[in-house]
Design a protein around this motif. Sequence first.
Motif, PDB file in Angstrom:
ATOM      1  N   HIS A 104       0.822  -1.212   0.000  1.00 53.38           N
ATOM      2  CA  HIS A 104       0.000   0.000   0.000  1.00 53.38           C
ATOM      3  C   HIS A 104       0.857   1.264   0.000  1.00 53.38           C
ATOM      4  O   HIS A 104       1.869   1.341   0.690  1.00 53.38           O
ATOM      5  CB  HIS A 104      -0.914   0.008   1.229  1.00 53.38           C
ATOM      6  CG  HIS A 104      -1.800   1.203   1.301  1.00 53.38           C
ATOM      7  ND1 HIS A 104      -2.841   1.404   0.433  1.00 53.38           N
ATOM      8  CD2 HIS A 104      -1.781   2.266   2.130  1.00 53.38           C
ATOM      9  CE1 HIS A 104      -3.449   2.544   0.732  1.00 53.38           C
ATOM     10  NE2 HIS A 104      -2.817   3.089   1.761  1.00 53.38           N
TER      11      HIS A 104
ATOM     12  N   PRO B  37      -4.864  -2.162   2.121  1.00 49.67           N
ATOM     13  CA  PRO B  37      -3.733  -3.059   2.388  1.00 49.67           C
ATOM     14  C   PRO B  37      -4.200  -4.448   2.828  1.00 49.67           C
ATOM     15  O   PRO B  37      -5.170  -4.579   3.574  1.00 49.67           O
ATOM     16  CB  PRO B  37      -2.986  -2.351   3.512  1.00 49.67           C
ATOM     17  CG  PRO B  37      -4.013  -1.514   4.195  1.00 49.67           C
ATOM     18  CD  PRO B  37      -5.001  -1.115   3.133  1.00 49.67           C
TER      19      PRO B  37
ATOM     20  N   ALA C 174      -9.310   3.567   0.940  1.00 51.00           N
ATOM     21  CA  ALA C 174      -8.520   2.423   1.416  1.00 51.00           C
ATOM     22  C   ALA C 174      -9.161   1.772   2.639  1.00 51.00           C
ATOM     23  O   ALA C 174      -8.708   0.731   3.083  1.00 51.00           O
ATOM     24  CB  ALA C 174      -7.086   2.845   1.743  1.00 51.00           C
TER      25      ALA C 174
END
Length: 174
Positions: A45, A53, A140
């Motif tokens: 990431h 991630p 994310a």
Amino acid sequence: MVRVTGEGMNSSNSEVVLFERSGTGWKAGASWKGHNAIKGWTNDHHEDDLRSPIGVFNLTDAGGLLPNPGSKLPYDESQGFTIGGSGFENEPLAGSFNYVIAINYNRIPGTSPLDLSRPLGEEKGGGIWMHVDHGGPTHACISIPQKNMESLLRSLDPALHPVIVMGDASSLKH
């Protein structure tokens, strides 16, 4: 343990399952549909890569715009969790940070989720949370419906050292 399983390496759709450990192993509990990053998952990431991630991360701190719903994790109620604007699919982001749980990826445990410290460096990204689902993919983070975030916050006990295991289904089999 919270397990987040993405539909595929490049998918933003996930299944989130809460597991409890007993004397005989792990038992699956509540399960919810959720979202992860718009471009899916990554083993490496970086800031603004629009991927979540893959890995196992501790869950030590929580917070949100709304009062603590009964979290056993340290909880930071703050106006700093206010967000506006629109998501990737033009869905409103307001309320997304009503409740958050910081995912200990490139952050200092024991601090507010709003803490911007990045021990691995800014280029590795950070500020990755579980938060209230806004109906579309994230940058994310992992998101689930608000009622499920409330339940999760009440379920996670810091004395049991909760973790999140997250990634696409194929990566999690390894």
